[in-house]
Design a protein around this motif. Structure first.
Motif, PDB file in Angstrom:
ATOM      1  N   HIS A 255     -41.175  -6.541   0.358  1.00 50.13           N
ATOM      2  CA  HIS A 255     -41.655  -5.388   1.117  1.00 50.13           C
ATOM      3  C   HIS A 255     -40.844  -5.261   2.402  1.00 50.13           C
ATOM      4  CE1 HIS A 255     -45.134  -4.677  -1.422  1.00 50.13           C
ATOM      5  NE2 HIS A 255     -45.391  -5.976  -1.392  1.00 50.13           N
ATOM      6  N   PRO A 256     -40.833  -4.066   3.001  1.00 58.17           N
ATOM      7  CA  PRO A 256     -40.130  -3.911   4.280  1.00 58.17           C
ATOM      8  C   PRO A 256     -40.783  -4.765   5.365  1.00 58.17           C
ATOM      9  CG  PRO A 256     -40.831  -1.784   3.413  1.00 58.17           C
ATOM     10  CD  PRO A 256     -41.426  -2.829   2.542  1.00 58.17           C
ATOM     11  N   LYS A 257     -39.985  -5.243   6.279  1.00 59.29           N
ATOM     12  CA  LYS A 257     -40.545  -5.919   7.442  1.00 59.29           C
ATOM     13  C   LYS A 257     -41.256  -4.862   8.291  1.00 59.29           C
ATOM     14  CE  LYS A 257     -37.171  -9.610   8.078  1.00 59.29           C
ATOM     15  NZ  LYS A 257     -36.120 -10.116   8.975  1.00 59.29           N
ATOM     16  N   PRO A 258     -42.395  -5.204   8.864  1.00 55.61           N
ATOM     17  CA  PRO A 258     -43.052  -4.244   9.754  1.00 55.61           C
ATOM     18  C   PRO A 258     -42.238  -4.067  11.031  1.00 55.61           C
ATOM     19  CG  PRO A 258     -44.309  -6.285   9.614  1.00 55.61           C
ATOM     20  CD  PRO A 258     -43.153  -6.418   8.679  1.00 55.61           C
ATOM     21  N   ILE A 259     -42.415  -2.939  11.642  1.00 52.98           N
ATOM     22  CA  ILE A 259     -41.713  -2.650  12.897  1.00 52.98           C
ATOM     23  C   ILE A 259     -42.456  -3.356  14.025  1.00 52.98           C
ATOM     24  CG2 ILE A 259     -41.081  -0.830  14.528  1.00 52.98           C
ATOM     25  CD1 ILE A 259     -40.885   1.066  12.077  1.00 52.98           C
ATOM     26  N   ASP A 260     -41.727  -4.172  14.773  1.00 55.77           N
ATOM     27  CA  ASP A 260     -42.340  -4.841  15.914  1.00 55.77           C
ATOM     28  C   ASP A 260     -41.572  -4.605  17.211  1.00 55.77           C
ATOM     29  OD1 ASP A 260     -40.129  -6.428  15.465  1.00 55.77           O
ATOM     30  OD2 ASP A 260     -41.227  -8.308  15.337  1.00 55.77           O
ATOM     31  N   GLY A 261     -40.434  -3.932  17.129  1.00 56.13           N
ATOM     32  CA  GLY A 261     -39.604  -3.698  18.309  1.00 56.13           C
ATOM     33  C   GLY A 261     -39.795  -2.318  18.911  1.00 56.13           C
ATOM     34  N   ALA A 262     -39.815  -2.273  20.241  1.00 54.33           N
ATOM     35  CA  ALA A 262     -40.006  -1.021  20.966  1.00 54.33           C
ATOM     36  C   ALA A 262     -38.836  -0.056  20.761  1.00 54.33           C
ATOM     37  CB  ALA A 262     -40.194  -1.305  22.449  1.00 54.33           C
ATOM     38  N   GLU A 263     -37.622  -0.590  20.719  1.00 52.32           N
ATOM     39  CA  GLU A 263     -36.437   0.275  20.607  1.00 52.32           C
ATOM     40  C   GLU A 263     -36.440   1.034  19.280  1.00 52.32           C
ATOM     41  OE1 GLU A 263     -31.556   0.006  20.940  1.00 52.32           O
ATOM     42  OE2 GLU A 263     -32.753  -1.827  21.083  1.00 52.32           O
ATOM     43  N   LEU A 264     -36.723   0.333  18.191  1.00 48.48           N
ATOM     44  CA  LEU A 264     -36.765   0.983  16.885  1.00 48.48           C
ATOM     45  C   LEU A 264     -37.895   2.008  16.830  1.00 48.48           C
ATOM     46  CD1 LEU A 264     -36.064   1.452  13.920  1.00 48.48           C
ATOM     47  CD2 LEU A 264     -37.328  -0.654  13.362  1.00 48.48           C
ATOM     48  N   LEU A 265     -39.077   1.641  17.313  1.00 45.79           N
ATOM     49  CA  LEU A 265     -40.187   2.591  17.246  1.00 45.79           C
ATOM     50  C   LEU A 265     -39.936   3.788  18.148  1.00 45.79           C
ATOM     51  CD1 LEU A 265     -42.736   3.036  15.670  1.00 45.79           C
ATOM     52  CD2 LEU A 265     -44.003   2.190  17.653  1.00 45.79           C
ATOM     53  N   SER A 266     -39.266   3.597  19.256  1.00 48.84           N
ATOM     54  CA  SER A 266     -38.915   4.736  20.125  1.00 48.84           C
ATOM     55  C   SER A 266     -38.000   5.715  19.394  1.00 48.84           C
ATOM     56  CB  SER A 266     -38.255   4.244  21.411  1.00 48.84           C
ATOM     57  OG  SER A 266     -39.182   3.507  22.173  1.00 48.84           O
ATOM     58  N   GLU A 267     -37.068   5.182  18.616  1.00 45.17           N
ATOM     59  CA  GLU A 267     -36.188   6.047  17.826  1.00 45.17           C
ATOM     60  C   GLU A 267     -36.980   6.771  16.737  1.00 45.17           C
ATOM     61  OE1 GLU A 267     -32.043   5.818  15.245  1.00 45.17           O
ATOM     62  OE2 GLU A 267     -32.422   4.279  16.760  1.00 45.17           O
ATOM     63  N   VAL A 268     -37.901   6.072  16.106  1.00 47.85           N
ATOM     64  CA  VAL A 268     -38.765   6.678  15.089  1.00 47.85           C
ATOM     65  C   VAL A 268     -39.556   7.830  15.717  1.00 47.85           C
ATOM     66  CG1 VAL A 268     -40.845   6.236  13.695  1.00 47.85           C
ATOM     67  CG2 VAL A 268     -38.907   4.655  13.579  1.00 47.85           C
ATOM     68  N   ILE A 269     -40.115   7.619  16.894  1.00 50.93           N
ATOM     69  CA  ILE A 269     -40.906   8.655  17.579  1.00 50.93           C
ATOM     70  C   ILE A 269     -40.029   9.844  17.941  1.00 50.93           C
ATOM     71  CG2 ILE A 269     -42.167   9.168  19.708  1.00 50.93           C
ATOM     72  CD1 ILE A 269     -43.351   6.276  19.443  1.00 50.93           C
ATOM     73  N   ALA A 270     -38.820   9.592  18.394  1.00 48.51           N
ATOM     74  CA  ALA A 270     -37.892  10.693  18.710  1.00 48.51           C
ATOM     75  C   ALA A 270     -37.638  11.540  17.471  1.00 48.51           C
ATOM     76  CB  ALA A 270     -36.580  10.143  19.268  1.00 48.51           C
ATOM     77  N   GLN A 271     -37.529  10.903  16.315  1.00 51.96           N
ATOM     78  CA  GLN A 271     -37.312  11.639  15.068  1.00 51.96           C
ATOM     79  C   GLN A 271     -38.564  12.416  14.663  1.00 51.96           C
ATOM     80  OE1 GLN A 271     -33.839   8.778  13.223  1.00 51.96           O
ATOM     81  NE2 GLN A 271     -35.848   8.555  12.362  1.00 51.96           N
ATOM     82  N   ILE A 272     -39.735  11.880  14.966  1.00 50.82           N
ATOM     83  CA  ILE A 272     -40.982  12.599  14.689  1.00 50.82           C
ATOM     84  C   ILE A 272     -41.068  13.849  15.554  1.00 50.82           C
ATOM     85  CG2 ILE A 272     -43.497  12.481  14.940  1.00 50.82           C
ATOM     86  CD1 ILE A 272     -43.252   9.477  14.152  1.00 50.82           C
ATOM     87  N   LYS A 273     -40.691  13.723  16.808  1.00 52.17           N
ATOM     88  CA  LYS A 273     -40.762  14.855  17.743  1.00 52.17           C
ATOM     89  C   LYS A 273     -39.765  15.951  17.393  1.00 52.17           C
ATOM     90  CE  LYS A 273     -42.533  12.399  21.797  1.00 52.17           C
ATOM     91  NZ  LYS A 273     -42.271  12.032  23.205  1.00 52.17           N
TER      92      LYS A 273
ATOM     93  N   ASN B 280     -35.479  17.043  12.171  1.00 51.72           N
ATOM     94  CA  ASN B 280     -34.805  15.789  11.835  1.00 51.72           C
ATOM     95  C   ASN B 280     -34.985  15.475  10.358  1.00 51.72           C
ATOM     96  OD1 ASN B 280     -34.534  12.756  11.511  1.00 51.72           O
ATOM     97  ND2 ASN B 280     -33.811  13.049  13.606  1.00 51.72           N
ATOM     98  N   GLU B 281     -33.892  15.150   9.691  1.00 53.78           N
ATOM     99  CA  GLU B 281     -33.938  14.865   8.254  1.00 53.78           C
ATOM    100  C   GLU B 281     -34.757  13.624   7.931  1.00 53.78           C
ATOM    101  OE1 GLU B 281     -30.156  13.580   6.490  1.00 53.78           O
ATOM    102  OE2 GLU B 281     -29.456  13.099   8.518  1.00 53.78           O
ATOM    103  N   ASN B 282     -34.965  12.750   8.910  1.00 52.74           N
ATOM    104  CA  ASN B 282     -35.735  11.520   8.695  1.00 52.74           C
ATOM    105  C   ASN B 282     -37.175  11.620   9.209  1.00 52.74           C
ATOM    106  OD1 ASN B 282     -33.451  10.081   7.642  1.00 52.74           O
ATOM    107  ND2 ASN B 282     -32.696   9.961   9.741  1.00 52.74           N
ATOM    108  N   ARG B 283     -37.608  12.821   9.552  1.00 57.57           N
ATOM    109  CA  ARG B 283     -38.916  12.992  10.183  1.00 57.57           C
ATOM    110  C   ARG B 283     -40.055  12.508   9.288  1.00 57.57           C
ATOM    111  NH1 ARG B 283     -43.163  16.463  10.978  1.00 57.57           N
ATOM    112  NH2 ARG B 283     -43.961  16.448  13.110  1.00 57.57           N
ATOM    113  N   ALA B 284     -40.094  12.894   8.037  1.00 58.59           N
ATOM    114  CA  ALA B 284     -41.197  12.504   7.138  1.00 58.59           C
ATOM    115  C   ALA B 284     -41.263  10.983   6.986  1.00 58.59           C
ATOM    116  CB  ALA B 284     -41.055  13.185   5.784  1.00 58.59           C
ATOM    117  N   GLU B 285     -40.119  10.361   6.793  1.00 60.31           N
ATOM    118  CA  GLU B 285     -40.089   8.905   6.664  1.00 60.31           C
ATOM    119  C   GLU B 285     -40.479   8.241   7.986  1.00 60.31           C
ATOM    120  OE1 GLU B 285     -39.552   5.061   4.980  1.00 60.31           O
ATOM    121  OE2 GLU B 285     -40.106   7.017   4.205  1.00 60.31           O
ATOM    122  N   SER B 286     -40.061   8.830   9.092  1.00 61.98           N
ATOM    123  CA  SER B 286     -40.422   8.281  10.399  1.00 61.98           C
ATOM    124  C   SER B 286     -41.933   8.348  10.625  1.00 61.98           C
ATOM    125  CB  SER B 286     -39.685   9.030  11.513  1.00 61.98           C
ATOM    126  OG  SER B 286     -38.299   8.757  11.449  1.00 61.98           O
ATOM    127  N   LEU B 287     -42.555   9.432  10.209  1.00 63.10           N
ATOM    128  CA  LEU B 287     -44.020   9.538  10.295  1.00 63.10           C
ATOM    129  C   LEU B 287     -44.684   8.431   9.487  1.00 63.10           C
ATOM    130  CD1 LEU B 287     -44.599  13.364  10.106  1.00 63.10           C
ATOM    131  CD2 LEU B 287     -45.687  11.836  11.757  1.00 63.10           C
TER     132      LEU B 287
END
Length: 167
Positions: free
Chosen positions: A20-38, A42-49
């Motif tokens: 399984h994928p490792k869960p996200i535990d880092g702030a930098e990665l989650l900040s990028e995920v949130i930027a893609q949600i906003k 963004n082509e990765n928005r659905a996956e980022s959500l």
């Protein structure tokens, strides 16, 4: 390559190994995920959500702090995400079980908006991971006449009594 793309590559590699994928535990990665949600385009928005909702570690990780703050923004109307309503944001906070989520819930419960404060109080009443600093914050608000703080303290006192009784 971005930290998000590195993470997705690792997910693919782990999938190939039957992991399984490792869960996200880092702030930098989650900040990028949130930027893609906003970014609605963004082509990765659905996956980022999906990653934000289901694959971010709860508790006291750096990612949990970023997640809790973003959910607070949604509840306060500072960020609008159609897929994450304020009610759903409260639900997500309720599952985070401590640390940054409690801080955010206390901010909301002790805030000026009565409807938000009431909803945050209901979630706080279900939480069992309140630190001394959290209860001290509630006690201070109670001593200043905050009715929501009184309600939360009364509920958590009953919860603590129940826990002690069941030992």
């Amino acid at each position: 390559m971005s930290i998000y793309n590195d993470y997705v590559q690792e997910v693919v590699e782990r999938e190939g190994q039957g992991l399984h994928p490792k869960p996200i535990d880092g702030a930098e990665l989650l900040s990028e995920v949130i930027a893609q949600i906003k970014d609605l385009n963004n082509e990765n928005r659905a996956e980022s959500l999906r990653l934000f909702i289901y694959n971010t570690l709860p508790g006291t990780t750096p990612a949990a702090g970023v997640k809790a703050q973003f959910l607070k923004e949604i509840i306060l109307g500072e960020s609008v995400v159609a897929e994450i309503t304020p009610d759903f944001a409260f639900e997500l906070l309720s599952h985070m079980k401590g640390g940054p989520s409690i801080n955010v819930l206390l901010d909301l419960a002790l805030g000026a908006d009565a409807a938000i404060a009431s909803q945050a109080a209901e979630v706080l009443k279900t939480q069992v991971f309140l630190y001394d600093a959290d209860t001290a914050r509630l006690k201070d608000a109670f001593e200043q006449g905050n009715a929501i703080a009184k309600d939360i303290l009364k509920a958590t006192r009953k919860l603590n009594f129940s826990r002690n009784f069941l030992k």
